[in-house]
Write a protein that holds these residues in place. Structure first.
Motif, PDB file in Angstrom:
ATOM      1  N   GLU A  99       6.139  12.082  -1.279  1.00  0.00           N
ATOM      2  CA  GLU A  99       5.094  11.932  -0.266  1.00  0.00           C
ATOM      3  C   GLU A  99       3.711  11.950  -0.916  1.00  0.00           C
ATOM      4  O   GLU A  99       3.450  12.742  -1.813  1.00  0.00           O
ATOM      5  CB  GLU A  99       5.210  13.043   0.770  1.00  0.00           C
ATOM      6  CG  GLU A  99       6.477  12.931   1.587  1.00  0.00           C
ATOM      7  CD  GLU A  99       6.608  14.020   2.627  1.00  0.00           C
ATOM      8  OE1 GLU A  99       5.635  14.729   2.907  1.00  0.00           O
ATOM      9  OE2 GLU A  99       7.716  14.155   3.159  1.00  0.00           O
ATOM     10  N   ASN A 100       2.853  11.062  -0.435  1.00  0.00           N
ATOM     11  CA  ASN A 100       1.481  11.012  -0.938  1.00  0.00           C
ATOM     12  C   ASN A 100       0.463  11.015   0.197  1.00  0.00           C
ATOM     13  O   ASN A 100      -0.680  10.632   0.032  1.00  0.00           O
ATOM     14  CB  ASN A 100       1.277   9.812  -1.866  1.00  0.00           C
ATOM     15  CG  ASN A 100       1.692   8.495  -1.243  1.00  0.00           C
ATOM     16  OD1 ASN A 100       2.077   8.436  -0.079  1.00  0.00           O
ATOM     17  ND2 ASN A 100       1.630   7.433  -2.016  1.00  0.00           N
ATOM     18  N   ALA A 101       0.918  11.474   1.389  1.00  0.00           N
ATOM     19  CA  ALA A 101       0.040  11.594   2.550  1.00  0.00           C
ATOM     20  C   ALA A 101       0.554  12.701   3.458  1.00  0.00           C
ATOM     21  O   ALA A 101       1.726  13.079   3.394  1.00  0.00           O
ATOM     22  CB  ALA A 101      -0.033  10.281   3.316  1.00  0.00           C
ATOM     23  N   ILE A 102      -0.351  13.190   4.303  1.00  0.00           N
ATOM     24  CA  ILE A 102      -0.028  14.279   5.227  1.00  0.00           C
ATOM     25  C   ILE A 102      -0.319  13.824   6.646  1.00  0.00           C
ATOM     26  O   ILE A 102      -1.350  13.221   6.921  1.00  0.00           O
ATOM     27  CB  ILE A 102      -0.888  15.518   4.919  1.00  0.00           C
ATOM     28  CG1 ILE A 102      -0.605  16.022   3.503  1.00  0.00           C
ATOM     29  CG2 ILE A 102      -0.648  16.619   5.944  1.00  0.00           C
ATOM     30  CD1 ILE A 102      -1.594  17.072   3.030  1.00  0.00           C
ATOM     31  N   ALA A 117      -2.837   9.101   8.793  1.00  0.00           N
ATOM     32  CA  ALA A 117      -2.366  10.111   7.846  1.00  0.00           C
ATOM     33  C   ALA A 117      -3.469  10.287   6.814  1.00  0.00           C
ATOM     34  O   ALA A 117      -4.259   9.371   6.576  1.00  0.00           O
ATOM     35  CB  ALA A 117      -1.072   9.659   7.176  1.00  0.00           C
ATOM     36  N   THR A 118      -3.527  11.445   6.191  1.00  0.00           N
ATOM     37  CA  THR A 118      -4.500  11.718   5.143  1.00  0.00           C
ATOM     38  C   THR A 118      -3.805  11.590   3.793  1.00  0.00           C
ATOM     39  O   THR A 118      -2.796  12.268   3.553  1.00  0.00           O
ATOM     40  CB  THR A 118      -5.080  13.139   5.299  1.00  0.00           C
ATOM     41  OG1 THR A 118      -5.674  13.255   6.590  1.00  0.00           O
ATOM     42  CG2 THR A 118      -6.119  13.425   4.232  1.00  0.00           C
ATOM     43  N   VAL A 119      -4.331  10.723   2.927  1.00  0.00           N
ATOM     44  CA  VAL A 119      -3.706  10.539   1.607  1.00  0.00           C
ATOM     45  C   VAL A 119      -4.123  11.676   0.681  1.00  0.00           C
ATOM     46  O   VAL A 119      -5.229  12.204   0.787  1.00  0.00           O
ATOM     47  CB  VAL A 119      -4.041   9.160   0.986  1.00  0.00           C
ATOM     48  CG1 VAL A 119      -3.578   8.035   1.909  1.00  0.00           C
ATOM     49  CG2 VAL A 119      -5.505   9.018   0.661  1.00  0.00           C
ATOM     50  N   ILE A 120      -3.225  12.080  -0.217  1.00  0.00           N
ATOM     51  CA  ILE A 120      -3.505  13.204  -1.114  1.00  0.00           C
ATOM     52  C   ILE A 120      -3.687  12.748  -2.559  1.00  0.00           C
ATOM     53  O   ILE A 120      -3.762  13.565  -3.462  1.00  0.00           O
ATOM     54  CB  ILE A 120      -2.429  14.293  -0.989  1.00  0.00           C
ATOM     55  CG1 ILE A 120      -1.039  13.739  -1.276  1.00  0.00           C
ATOM     56  CG2 ILE A 120      -2.472  14.930   0.404  1.00  0.00           C
ATOM     57  CD1 ILE A 120       0.067  14.787  -1.315  1.00  0.00           C
ATOM     58  N   ALA A 121      -3.758  11.457  -2.753  1.00  0.00           N
ATOM     59  CA  ALA A 121      -4.022  10.852  -4.062  1.00  0.00           C
ATOM     60  C   ALA A 121      -4.647   9.487  -3.803  1.00  0.00           C
ATOM     61  O   ALA A 121      -4.471   8.919  -2.725  1.00  0.00           O
ATOM     62  CB  ALA A 121      -2.723  10.700  -4.844  1.00  0.00           C
ATOM     63  N   PRO A 122      -5.389   8.941  -4.764  1.00  0.00           N
ATOM     64  CA  PRO A 122      -5.961   7.610  -4.558  1.00  0.00           C
ATOM     65  C   PRO A 122      -4.853   6.577  -4.329  1.00  0.00           C
ATOM     66  O   PRO A 122      -3.814   6.625  -4.988  1.00  0.00           O
ATOM     67  CB  PRO A 122      -6.705   7.312  -5.857  1.00  0.00           C
ATOM     68  CG  PRO A 122      -6.738   8.568  -6.634  1.00  0.00           C
ATOM     69  CD  PRO A 122      -5.687   9.465  -6.084  1.00  0.00           C
ATOM     70  N   ILE A 123      -5.090   5.663  -3.403  1.00  0.00           N
ATOM     71  CA  ILE A 123      -4.104   4.647  -3.044  1.00  0.00           C
ATOM     72  C   ILE A 123      -4.691   3.267  -3.315  1.00  0.00           C
ATOM     73  O   ILE A 123      -5.826   2.985  -2.925  1.00  0.00           O
ATOM     74  CB  ILE A 123      -3.727   4.762  -1.547  1.00  0.00           C
ATOM     75  CG1 ILE A 123      -3.181   6.158  -1.224  1.00  0.00           C
ATOM     76  CG2 ILE A 123      -2.740   3.666  -1.145  1.00  0.00           C
ATOM     77  CD1 ILE A 123      -1.894   6.523  -1.942  1.00  0.00           C
ATOM     78  N   GLY A 124      -3.911   2.412  -3.962  1.00  0.00           N
ATOM     79  CA  GLY A 124      -4.338   1.049  -4.228  1.00  0.00           C
ATOM     80  C   GLY A 124      -3.800   0.081  -3.198  1.00  0.00           C
ATOM     81  O   GLY A 124      -2.851   0.385  -2.466  1.00  0.00           O
ATOM     82  N   ILE A 125      -4.389  -1.099  -3.146  1.00  0.00           N
ATOM     83  CA  ILE A 125      -3.927  -2.143  -2.239  1.00  0.00           C
ATOM     84  C   ILE A 125      -2.467  -2.461  -2.551  1.00  0.00           C
ATOM     85  O   ILE A 125      -2.091  -2.626  -3.708  1.00  0.00           O
ATOM     86  CB  ILE A 125      -4.784  -3.407  -2.377  1.00  0.00           C
ATOM     87  CG1 ILE A 125      -6.227  -3.117  -1.953  1.00  0.00           C
ATOM     88  CG2 ILE A 125      -4.209  -4.564  -1.558  1.00  0.00           C
ATOM     89  CD1 ILE A 125      -7.208  -4.230  -2.269  1.00  0.00           C
ATOM     90  N   HIS A 153      -8.864  10.600   2.245  1.00  0.00           N
ATOM     91  CA  HIS A 153      -9.310   9.712   3.314  1.00  0.00           C
ATOM     92  C   HIS A 153      -8.096   9.345   4.173  1.00  0.00           C
ATOM     93  O   HIS A 153      -6.960   9.685   3.850  1.00  0.00           O
ATOM     94  CB  HIS A 153      -9.975   8.459   2.747  1.00  0.00           C
ATOM     95  CG  HIS A 153     -11.387   8.691   2.326  1.00  0.00           C
ATOM     96  ND1 HIS A 153     -12.426   7.900   2.754  1.00  0.00           N
ATOM     97  CD2 HIS A 153     -11.934   9.621   1.516  1.00  0.00           C
ATOM     98  CE1 HIS A 153     -13.552   8.345   2.233  1.00  0.00           C
ATOM     99  NE2 HIS A 153     -13.280   9.378   1.466  1.00  0.00           N
ATOM    100  N   LYS A 154      -8.339   8.633   5.251  1.00  0.00           N
ATOM    101  CA  LYS A 154      -7.305   8.341   6.243  1.00  0.00           C
ATOM    102  C   LYS A 154      -6.779   6.918   6.121  1.00  0.00           C
ATOM    103  O   LYS A 154      -7.531   5.998   5.838  1.00  0.00           O
ATOM    104  CB  LYS A 154      -7.878   8.555   7.647  1.00  0.00           C
ATOM    105  CG  LYS A 154      -8.338   9.978   7.906  1.00  0.00           C
ATOM    106  CD  LYS A 154      -9.087  10.128   9.208  1.00  0.00           C
ATOM    107  CE  LYS A 154     -10.434   9.460   9.247  1.00  0.00           C
ATOM    108  NZ  LYS A 154     -11.413   9.912   8.258  1.00  0.00           N
ATOM    109  N   ILE A 155      -5.481   6.770   6.398  1.00  0.00           N
ATOM    110  CA  ILE A 155      -4.841   5.466   6.483  1.00  0.00           C
ATOM    111  C   ILE A 155      -4.240   5.335   7.876  1.00  0.00           C
ATOM    112  O   ILE A 155      -3.658   6.302   8.406  1.00  0.00           O
ATOM    113  CB  ILE A 155      -3.758   5.282   5.399  1.00  0.00           C
ATOM    114  CG1 ILE A 155      -3.188   3.847   5.439  1.00  0.00           C
ATOM    115  CG2 ILE A 155      -2.660   6.333   5.506  1.00  0.00           C
ATOM    116  CD1 ILE A 155      -2.289   3.500   4.262  1.00  0.00           C
ATOM    117  N   ALA A 156      -4.407   4.168   8.478  1.00  0.00           N
ATOM    118  CA  ALA A 156      -3.837   3.930   9.810  1.00  0.00           C
ATOM    119  C   ALA A 156      -2.316   3.819   9.705  1.00  0.00           C
ATOM    120  O   ALA A 156      -1.798   3.060   8.891  1.00  0.00           O
ATOM    121  CB  ALA A 156      -4.407   2.657  10.409  1.00  0.00           C
ATOM    122  N   ILE A 157      -1.625   4.582  10.541  1.00  0.00           N
ATOM    123  CA  ILE A 157      -0.161   4.510  10.561  1.00  0.00           C
ATOM    124  C   ILE A 157       0.346   3.804  11.814  1.00  0.00           C
ATOM    125  O   ILE A 157       1.544   3.605  11.974  1.00  0.00           O
ATOM    126  CB  ILE A 157       0.487   5.902  10.415  1.00  0.00           C
ATOM    127  CG1 ILE A 157       0.077   6.825  11.558  1.00  0.00           C
ATOM    128  CG2 ILE A 157       0.133   6.503   9.059  1.00  0.00           C
ATOM    129  CD1 ILE A 157       0.856   8.123  11.613  1.00  0.00           C
TER     130      ILE A 157
END
Length: 92
Positions: free
Chosen positions: A2-5, A14-22, A47-51
């Motif tokens: 898992e890399n988001a909460i 969700a909140t990512v817990i590590a940098p995420i690339g495209i 930061h947040k990602i739309a789920i």
């Protein structure tokens, strides 16, 4: 791994817990089930990602709480931040 909460099943982000690339897969668990989405944009740590998709003007929830309104249509995998989220509801 898992890399988001995410806290509650009705959250929109969700909140990512590590940098995420495209194109990177973002994985999180809620209610004992693992889910994933693919990032459409780079997302910095915490930061947040739309789920789920959110239409312009709709409320966005994080931790089961309203955090703002979508200023544009937000697609699954989008970075959710000041470029597409406002504390004020814009009537169109």
């Amino acid at each position: 791994m898992e890399n988001a909460i995410i806290i509650t099943p009705d959250d929109d982000v969700a909140t990512v817990i590590a940098p995420i690339g495209i194109g990177q897969t973002v994985t999180f668990s809620v209610d004992g089930q693992t889910r994933s989405v693919v990032a459409r944009q780079e997302i910095p740590t915490y930061h947040k990602i739309a789920i789920r998709a959110v239409k312009q003007g709709e409320s966005v929830k994080k931790y089961s709480e309203h955090i703002g309104y979508a200023t544009v249509d937000i697609e699954v995998g989008d970075h959710v931040h000041t470029q597409n989220l406002s504390s004020d509801k814009k009537e169109g």
